[in-house]
Design an enzyme around this catalytic site. Structure first.
Site, PDB file in Angstrom:
ATOM      1  N   LEU A 247       6.547   3.293   1.117  1.00 18.52           N
ATOM      2  CA  LEU A 247       7.182   1.874   1.628  1.00 18.52           C
ATOM      3  C   LEU A 247       8.794   2.397   2.734  1.00 18.52           C
ATOM      4  O   LEU A 247       9.463   3.539   2.973  1.00 18.52           O
ATOM      5  CB  LEU A 247       8.108   1.294   0.458  1.00 18.52           C
ATOM      6  CG  LEU A 247       7.429   1.487  -0.384  1.00 18.52           C
ATOM      7  CD1 LEU A 247       8.083   0.402  -2.149  1.00 18.52           C
ATOM      8  CD2 LEU A 247       6.142   0.452  -0.701  1.00 18.52           C
TER       9      LEU A 247
ATOM     10  N   GLN B 191       5.249 -11.362   7.669  1.00 19.10           N
ATOM     11  CA  GLN B 191       4.998 -12.238   8.806  1.00 19.10           C
ATOM     12  C   GLN B 191       4.618 -11.232  10.145  1.00 19.10           C
ATOM     13  O   GLN B 191       3.994 -11.366  11.139  1.00 19.10           O
ATOM     14  CB  GLN B 191       6.464 -12.771   9.149  1.00 19.10           C
ATOM     15  CG  GLN B 191       6.463 -13.319  10.793  1.00 19.10           C
ATOM     16  CD  GLN B 191       4.559 -14.421  10.587  1.00 19.10           C
ATOM     17  OE1 GLN B 191       4.871 -14.659   9.942  1.00 19.10           O
ATOM     18  NE2 GLN B 191       4.727 -14.913  12.199  1.00 19.10           N
ATOM     19  N   LYS B 192       4.683  -9.673   9.714  1.00 19.56           N
ATOM     20  CA  LYS B 192       4.833  -8.846  10.809  1.00 19.56           C
ATOM     21  C   LYS B 192       3.069  -9.022  10.417  1.00 19.56           C
ATOM     22  O   LYS B 192       2.956  -8.685  11.033  1.00 19.56           O
ATOM     23  CB  LYS B 192       4.867  -7.243   9.370  1.00 19.56           C
ATOM     24  CG  LYS B 192       4.188  -6.203  10.389  1.00 19.56           C
ATOM     25  CD  LYS B 192       4.374  -5.297  11.052  1.00 19.56           C
ATOM     26  CE  LYS B 192       3.377  -3.834  11.336  1.00 19.56           C
ATOM     27  NZ  LYS B 192       2.381  -3.271  10.145  1.00 19.56           N
TER      28      LYS B 192
ATOM     29  N   GLN C  82      -2.759 -11.637   7.860  1.00 20.99           N
ATOM     30  CA  GLN C  82      -2.655 -11.591   6.478  1.00 20.99           C
ATOM     31  C   GLN C  82      -1.972 -12.977   5.903  1.00 20.99           C
ATOM     32  O   GLN C  82      -3.027 -13.733   5.120  1.00 20.99           O
ATOM     33  CB  GLN C  82      -2.504  -9.976   6.185  1.00 20.99           C
ATOM     34  CG  GLN C  82      -2.357 -10.498   5.118  1.00 20.99           C
ATOM     35  CD  GLN C  82      -1.959  -8.732   4.752  1.00 20.99           C
ATOM     36  OE1 GLN C  82      -2.068  -7.548   4.603  1.00 20.99           O
ATOM     37  NE2 GLN C  82      -0.467  -8.452   4.267  1.00 20.99           N
TER      38      GLN C  82
ATOM     39  N   GLN D 157     -10.018  -2.696   2.488  1.00 16.70           N
ATOM     40  CA  GLN D 157     -10.216  -3.496   4.107  1.00 16.70           C
ATOM     41  C   GLN D 157      -9.837  -2.034   5.135  1.00 16.70           C
ATOM     42  O   GLN D 157      -9.325  -2.489   5.763  1.00 16.70           O
ATOM     43  CB  GLN D 157      -8.478  -3.994   3.873  1.00 16.70           C
ATOM     44  CG  GLN D 157      -7.394  -2.847   3.298  1.00 16.70           C
ATOM     45  CD  GLN D 157      -6.249  -3.894   2.854  1.00 16.70           C
ATOM     46  OE1 GLN D 157      -5.952  -4.244   1.769  1.00 16.70           O
ATOM     47  NE2 GLN D 157      -5.421  -3.935   3.934  1.00 16.70           N
TER      48      GLN D 157
ATOM     49  N   MET E  43       0.713  -1.347   0.055  1.00 17.36           N
ATOM     50  CA  MET E  43      -0.128   0.219  -0.063  1.00 17.36           C
ATOM     51  C   MET E  43       0.770   1.312  -0.075  1.00 17.36           C
ATOM     52  O   MET E  43       0.385   2.274   0.059  1.00 17.36           O
ATOM     53  CB  MET E  43      -0.687   0.305   1.244  1.00 17.36           C
ATOM     54  CG  MET E  43      -2.027  -0.833   1.105  1.00 17.36           C
ATOM     55  SD  MET E  43      -2.840  -0.934   1.979  1.00 17.36           S
ATOM     56  CE  MET E  43      -3.002  -0.565   3.644  1.00 17.36           C
TER      57      MET E  43
ATOM     58  N   GLY F   5      10.460  -2.779   5.694  1.00 16.34           N
ATOM     59  CA  GLY F   5       9.898  -3.783   5.913  1.00 16.34           C
ATOM     60  C   GLY F   5       9.511  -4.177   4.489  1.00 16.34           C
ATOM     61  O   GLY F   5      10.482  -5.322   4.098  1.00 16.34           O
ATOM     62  N   HIS F   6       9.281  -3.425   3.498  1.00  9.89           N
ATOM     63  CA  HIS F   6       8.842  -3.754   2.226  1.00  9.89           C
ATOM     64  C   HIS F   6      10.143  -4.109   1.821  1.00  9.89           C
ATOM     65  O   HIS F   6       9.835  -4.512   0.482  1.00  9.89           O
ATOM     66  CB  HIS F   6       8.057  -2.445   1.324  1.00  9.89           C
ATOM     67  CG  HIS F   6       6.825  -2.004   2.485  1.00  9.89           C
ATOM     68  ND1 HIS F   6       6.726  -0.409   3.643  1.00  9.89           N
ATOM     69  CD2 HIS F   6       5.412  -2.044   2.486  1.00  9.89           C
ATOM     70  CE1 HIS F   6       5.797  -0.762   2.957  1.00  9.89           C
ATOM     71  NE2 HIS F   6       4.928  -1.289   2.770  1.00  9.89           N
TER      72      HIS F   6
HETATM   73  P1  AMP Z   1       1.631  -2.818   3.094  1.00 10.10           P
HETATM   74  O1  AMP Z   1       2.192  -1.240   2.692  1.00 10.10           O
HETATM   75  O2  AMP Z   1       1.373  -2.344   4.834  1.00 10.10           O
HETATM   76  O3  AMP Z   1       0.662  -3.329   2.973  1.00 10.10           O
HETATM   77  O4  AMP Z   1       2.105  -4.427   3.634  1.00 10.10           O
HETATM   78  C1  AMP Z   1       2.942  -4.348   2.350  1.00 10.10           C
HETATM   79  C2  AMP Z   1       3.690  -5.985   2.614  1.00 10.10           C
HETATM   80  O5  AMP Z   1       4.831  -5.814   3.653  1.00 10.10           O
HETATM   81  C3  AMP Z   1       2.440  -7.023   3.499  1.00 10.10           C
HETATM   82  O6  AMP Z   1       2.684  -8.011   3.488  1.00 10.10           O
HETATM   83  C4  AMP Z   1       3.733  -6.811   5.208  1.00 10.10           C
HETATM   84  O7  AMP Z   1       3.283  -7.358   5.968  1.00 10.10           O
HETATM   85  C5  AMP Z   1       4.520  -6.810   4.578  1.00 10.10           C
HETATM   86  N1  AMP Z   1       5.164  -5.110   5.758  1.00 10.10           N
HETATM   87  C6  AMP Z   1       4.971  -4.647   6.730  1.00 10.10           C
HETATM   88  N2  AMP Z   1       5.884  -4.420   7.079  1.00 10.10           N
HETATM   89  C7  AMP Z   1       7.285  -5.072   7.616  1.00 10.10           C
HETATM   90  C8  AMP Z   1       7.885  -5.374   7.975  1.00 10.10           C
HETATM   91  N3  AMP Z   1       7.981  -4.637   8.987  1.00 10.10           N
HETATM   92  N4  AMP Z   1       8.539  -6.089   7.779  1.00 10.10           N
HETATM   93  C9  AMP Z   1       8.475  -7.562   6.822  1.00 10.10           C
HETATM   94  N5  AMP Z   1       7.430  -6.697   6.131  1.00 10.10           N
HETATM   95  C10 AMP Z   1       6.758  -5.871   6.128  1.00 10.10           C
END
Ligand code: AMP
Length: 570
Positions: free
Chosen positions: A309, A428-429, A433, A337, A306, A312-313
């Site tokens: 970034l 895994q955060k 999901q 969502q 989303m 984590g991303h």
């Molecule tokens: P989001 O942009 O929040 O929807 O996250 C996109 C992807 O990045 C999802 O698969 C999240 O689980 C992953 N993600 C978000 N934060 C982290 C993090 N701190 N470490 C690893 N993956 C992450």
């Protein structure tokens, strides 16, 4: 730059366009600098002002309006009354559109803009070597503007009319905002007791500009480039005390700088960014862009995000880069969502920074559709994983509810269909999901591998999240308690060993949260694969998950504990 210098060395004589005479309307800073430059270039120059514009302009090859932005339209209307209308009429404003020259265009003149990308502090300022943005109503008008710019000693570059405001915003960033930053820095130093802050900062500011001109993002130094987030936090804490009004700006610039650092780091590793990622906004463009890869049978990886970034991303993108031939990142803040009282409108967005990070991670294709492209009128199909998985933890009706996961699985199903990846990468955060998406892929026999990667954390343990940006400095410190609580739970379980009661570990974790003044939305232990309630630690992995509101931010985190053989999953 080399191209610009070559142009500068070979000024256009104008012979090709037959440019001889120029009427300059306005004798202010720009008009007063254009006029001597044009005379020096051998042009026949007449100068007029508002009131004499029609007479001055009549019969000239080109009329250039060097008047304040708000007068351009009115002065152009005057010029349009000239009996012998000039063939070309232009203005020199960066902020004003070609439409301000409509009166002359209506009478048949070709119109253009020629904006010097430089501050012109006084009449008589040399224009030699000044870059100039050129836009024309036609190829001929643009060519005339380029020729005029070269005759004046400037270095023209083309600018599409639709990007005028973005270009001008860039100019404001590089000039006005840099000054504002310098002034702000001086103010801060003064508050810190430095006597002549401007003198103290000037060499730093000038050398920074010179270094950037030579090396671009590679010139970035300092804590963010070094990945020293501890120091960044110390800065934020200091600002919170001395100049709290500067915290939002500092935090926003720190985020932006992380994106620049990511590009620089990638380049430093010996590469150009693997890609300037191609950005596509429709499923049709996406399919067309992926068609060659699909025909060639190469491995396609998808990282759904989303945006906004962070590392984590980036870890998911890098994993995709390593494992796949073509890396697609989706960038879509999925409205379905979000609940009605959630942060959809406020969800942080920064597409430019996201693209920079995507480039640094080697993304090939960014799919960033608009909401009504994904959900056009009449959209009526959803994908829902039933049963326990979507009704517990975040899916509990009292929390985000199953509708949240229905939104997730629907959009992920659509993205998987649109991209057709071999592997899709999740973090895994968002443990629940990942489990729900895996269940969907399994139940619907989707031909894709769902890869789940470990949570990436800040140095103090806080799980990285786009929503961390909502935290104030004080909340940011308190938010550490989430990971600390999970760590305490995991340690308690390991110490107590196989068969120990999970409620003891949860109690220890709950105390850590309470001490930090955090009341969790939930703090629960469940089987890490099927999310059924877990009571004792044993040989099955147990997911200990927490959700809590800290200030405006709803944060989630988790750890997976297996006392027989501990899995470092979160
Ligand atoms: P989001 O942009 O929040 O929807 O996250 C996109 C992807 O990045 C999802 O698969 C999240 O689980 C992953 N993600 C978000 N934060 C982290 C993090 N701190 N470490 C690893 N993956 C992450």
């Amino acid at each position: 730059m080399r191209e610009l210098e070559r142009n500068r060395d070979a000024p256009d004589t104008g012979a090709s366009t037959g440019l001889r005479s120029l009427a300059v309307i306005g004798a202010g800073r720009t008009g007063g600098s254009v006029t001597p430059a044009a005379r020096a270039a051998g042009l026949d120059v007449r100068v007029g002002t508002r009131g004499t514009a029609a007479v001055t302009a009549g019969g000239s090859d080109i009329t250039l309006l060097c008047v304040p932005d708000e007068s351009i339209s009115a002065v152009c209307a005057e010029v349009a009354t000239a009996t012998d209308l000039p063939a070309y009429v232009g203005h020199v404003s960066g902020a004003t559109g070609l439409d301000a020259l409509e009166p002359a265009a209506r009478r048949g003149a070709q119109i253009f803009r020629l904006h010097p990308l430089q501050t012109i502090p006084a009449p008589g300022t040399s224009l030699a070597g000044v870059p100039a943005a050129v836009t024309g109503s036609s190829p001929a008008a643009a060519e005339v503007a380029r020729t005029l710019a070269r005759r004046l000693g400037m270095v023209p570059f083309d600018l599409a009319e639709e990007h005028r405001a973005a270009y001008h915003a860039g100019a404001v960033l590089a000039s006005n905002f840099v000054l504002t930053l310098a002034e702000t820095a001086a103010d801060l130093l003064t508050r810190a007791g430095v006597k002549d802050a401007r003198a103290a900062l000037t060499p730093l500011l000038l050398s920074t500009a010179a270094n950037w001109a030579g090396a671009g993002p590679a010139a970035l130094t300092g804590p963010i480039a070094r990945g020293d987030e501890e120091t960044v936090r110390a800065h934020q804490a200091a600002l919170a005390g001395l100049a709290p009004e500067l915290l939002p700006a500092y935090t926003a610039l720190a985020d932006r700088t992380r994106a620049v650092a990511a590009v620089a780091a990638y380049k430093n590793q010996g590469g150009t960014p693997v890609s300037t990622p191609k950005i596509v906004r429709t499923r049709e463009e996406l399919r067309a862009a992926l068609a060659p890869a699909r025909r060639a049978g190469t491995r396609i990886g998808l990282v759904p995000t989303m945006g906004f970034l962070h590392e984590g991303h980036a870890s998911l993108l890098r994993a995709a880069r390593e494992r796949c031939d073509v890396v697609v990142m989706s960038l879509f803040v999925n409205p379905t969502q979000f609940g009605p009282n959630e942060d959809l409108a406020a969800y942080p967005r920064d597409e430019a920074a996201d693209l920079a990070m995507a480039a640094a991670a080697g993304v090939d294709l960014v799919y960033a559709p608009a909401a009504d492209h994904v959900y056009p009128p009449g959209f009526a199909t959803t994908v829902e994983v039933g049963g326990e998985l979507t009704n517990v933890l975040c899916g509990d009706p009292a929390r985000r509810g199953a509708a949240h996961f229905r939104g997730v699985t629907t959009v992920v199903a659509k993205l998987l269909n649109a991209v057709g990846p071999d592997v899709a990468f999740f973090g895994q955060k968002d443990a629940q999901q990942a489990i729900v998406v895996r269940a969907m892929a399994r139940d619907l026999e989707l031909p894709v591998e769902i890869a789940v990667l470990p949570t990436v954390r800040e140095p103090d343990g806080l799980a990285m999240s786009s929503r961390n940006v909502y935290l104030t400095a004080e909340e940011r410190i308190r938010a550490r308690a989430l990971n600390q609580a999970l760590t305490v739970a995991a340690d308690t379980a390991r110490t107590a060993g196989e068969g120990s009661a999970i409620r003891d570990a949860l109690a220890a974790a709950g105390k850590v949260l309470a001490d930090a003044g955090i009341e969790p939305e939930y703090l629960e232990a469940r089987d890490a694969e099927n999310l059924t309630v877990a009571e004792r630690f044993g040989d099955r992995p147990v997911l200990i998950a927490v959700a809590a509101r800290v200030g405006r931010a709803r944060l989630i985190d988790n750890v997976v504990v297996q006392v027989v053989q501990v899995v470092q999953g979160a």
